[in-house]
Enzyme design. Structure first.
Site, PDB file in Angstrom:
ATOM      1  N   GLY A  40       0.897  -1.227  -0.037  1.00 18.47           N
ATOM      2  CA  GLY A  40      -0.028  -0.053  -0.008  1.00 18.47           C
ATOM      3  C   GLY A  40       0.884   1.279  -0.133  1.00 18.47           C
ATOM      4  N   CYS A  42       1.877   3.032   2.589  1.00 21.21           N
ATOM      5  CA  CYS A  42       2.940   3.052   3.584  1.00 21.21           C
ATOM      6  C   CYS A  42       4.169   2.597   3.208  1.00 21.21           C
ATOM      7  CB  CYS A  42       2.363   2.182   4.681  1.00 21.21           C
ATOM      8  SG  CYS A  42       3.741   1.773   6.253  1.00 21.21           S
ATOM      9  N   LYS A  51      11.378   7.160   5.305  1.00 19.40           N
ATOM     10  CA  LYS A  51      12.291   6.939   6.238  1.00 19.40           C
ATOM     11  C   LYS A  51      13.700   6.604   5.681  1.00 19.40           C
ATOM     12  CE  LYS A  51       9.153   7.975   8.863  1.00 19.40           C
ATOM     13  NZ  LYS A  51       8.389   8.255   7.860  1.00 19.40           N
ATOM     14  N   GLY A 184       1.763  19.290   9.192  1.00 19.17           N
ATOM     15  CA  GLY A 184       1.544  18.026   9.973  1.00 19.17           C
ATOM     16  C   GLY A 184       2.762  16.898   9.715  1.00 19.17           C
ATOM     17  N   HIS A 442      21.150   0.483  30.909  1.00 15.72           N
ATOM     18  CA  HIS A 442      21.868   1.794  31.136  1.00 15.72           C
ATOM     19  C   HIS A 442      23.398   1.550  30.108  1.00 15.72           C
ATOM     20  CE1 HIS A 442      23.941   5.391  32.652  1.00 15.72           C
ATOM     21  NE2 HIS A 442      24.782   4.679  32.917  1.00 15.72           N
TER      22      HIS A 442
END
Length: 458
Positions: A40, A42, A51, A184, A442
């Site tokens: 689709g 995306c 990205k 947006g 950590h």
């Protein structure tokens, strides 16, 4: 005679292909229709390709400023054609992966436009390329398309001078001046990419802030960081007209301004794809074009579900993934429901903005008695070690009386990889004292959440 399936899925985006896979794994005979390409918007024209571009921009910026980290680079430049070529390779690889998943799960895939044509005693009738199919259950996952406002000149130049998310991800030449209409998620991500690689970018936004419903304080901080890239924000400005080379806008005081532009990105939102689906033949309820669903992703018609952008709840791929599972679970007789209050969102700029749950503005509007605590990202050892001259914020909102976590908002590197943990805190209705007991690794940026939790009184 039409072949009968247990489940017919219309739309092969994130929600659709995952629903098909889950249904097939549950032992259902499943058919998936997709008119363009598996994955689709995306995978092909949105989340993934954007990205890929943003990672190239991040790498470029790191190289430009490498001396801050003791690394010397010379002759650093961006090759836009190579960036786009890599993006296409990434998309091709992932589309192939989706295709392999469908084959492995035993899903029948038909690459055609499908429409609902009615209901018989045997199931819902769906037609594609002149052939009829029947499904005992129907999942609509047809996604959305860019909203195109009636701004003079926009439709006339759409696809060329005026771009949507589709065209902006295919540019092989960098525009010297890019104007983005809409502040947006999509607009900000593409503004960030093109500004980072050298374009002069102007964002025109009708609201007095960017990033939509994002917590206002975090959104304002993001705006300041993006301004450091050279992005100009024209807030509370209305776009009046578009002509090749110029965007006309109206300032808050009513004065008219002309913004020079080589390209324009239209990014003011998206609309559900329901036109031509034939939903009226079976009486599916829609509201302003989006299919009306409940928390179980059911429509008003038993056996018909709607997931992803087409239901208009949250137009996010990860929402569609979860809705796919909810829909399939329910049609398989396993009660399941969406919990939209714990649905995270991410803006993949540099720095990333991630959030889940209530914002301060929302709490005030709804009269919720809340407390808020926040800390600079400079309290995170890893953040300081890896981000020279940068800052960010972690903000946690809790119910003042119940002491449970209502919202978490992050601005900083890796926040998109962290926010799921905060979403789990909301899912589990954790109180501050509960969440404090989680052991964070950590050094990680995620530890900032634990630091903020200890800012609250018991």
């Amino acid at each position: 005679m039409a072949e009968i399936f247990d489940v017919i899925v219309i739309g092969g985006g994130p929600g659709g292909y995952l629903a098909a896979e889950r249904a097939a794994h549950a032992g259902k005979k499943t058919l998936l229709f997709e008119k363009n390409s598996l994955g689709g918007v995306c995978l092909n024209e949105g989340c993934i390709p954007s990205k890929a571009l943003l990672n190239s921009a991040k790498t470029y910026q790191h190289a430009l400023h490498a001396e801050q980290y003791g690394v010397k680079c010379e002759g650093v430049s961006i090759d836009q054609k190579a960036v786009i070529a890599r993006k296409r390779r990434v998309v091709k690889t992932l589309v192939s992966g989706v295709r392999a998943k469908m084959k492995g799960a035993g899903v029948t895939v038909v690459m055609e436009t499908a429409a609902v044509t009615g209901k018989t005693a045997e199931g819902f009738s769906v037609t594609a390329a002149g052939k009829a199919y029947l499904g005992k259950n129907l999942i609509i996952a047809t996604g959305s398309n860019p909203a195109v406002p009636p701004i003079p000149g926009v439709r006339e130049h759409l696809g060329q001078f005026v771009m949507t998310n589709r065209e902006v991800l295919e540019l092989e030449e960098l525009p010297k001046r890019l104007t983005v209409i809409g502040g947006g998620v999509i607009g900000l991500e593409m503004a960030a990419y093109y500004a980072a690689v050298g374009s002069a970018v102007t964002v025109v936004e009708m609201l007095d802030h960017i990033a939509g419903a994002t917590d206002r304080e975090i959104g304002t901080m993001l705006q300041r960081e993006l301004e450091k890239l050279g992005i100009t924000f024209l807030l509370s400005h209305k776009c009046l007209a578009v002509t090749p080379g110029i965007v006309e806008a109206e300032a808050p005081n009513g004065s008219k301004i002309s913004i020079p532009a080589d390209k324009v990105l239209l990014s003011i939102g998206r609309r559900a794809n329901t036109e031509g689906l034939g939903l009226e033949t079976i009486g599916v309820n829609c509201d302003r074009g989006a299919i009306v669903t409940d928390a179980m992703c059911r429509t008003n018609i038993p056996g018909v579900y709607a997931i992803g952008d087409v239901n208009g709840h949250h137009m996010l791929a990860h929402t569609a993934y979860r809705e796919a599972e909810v829909a399939v679970n329910n049609l398989c007789g396993k009660p399941d429901a969406m919990r939209y209050h714990a649905n995270p969102s991410v803006i993949y700029t540099q720095p990333e903005l991630s959030s889940v749950g209530r914002t301060e503005e929302e709490c005030k509007e709804k009269g919720i008695d809340y407390e808020v605590r926040k800390l600079s990202m400079l309290y995170s050892g890893r953040f300081v070690a890896e981000n020279e001259g940068c800052d960010g914020l972690c903000k946690v909102i809790i119910d003042k009386k119940k002491r449970n976590i209502l919202g978490v908002h992050l601005l900083g590197s890796y926040s998109g990889e962290i926010i799921w943990g905060a979403a789990e805190m909301l899912e589990m209705q954790m109180r501050v004292t509960d969440a404090r007991q989680i052991i964070f690794p950590h050094p990680t940026v995620s530890e900032i959440i634990r630091e903020v939790l200890w800012e609250f009184e018991d």
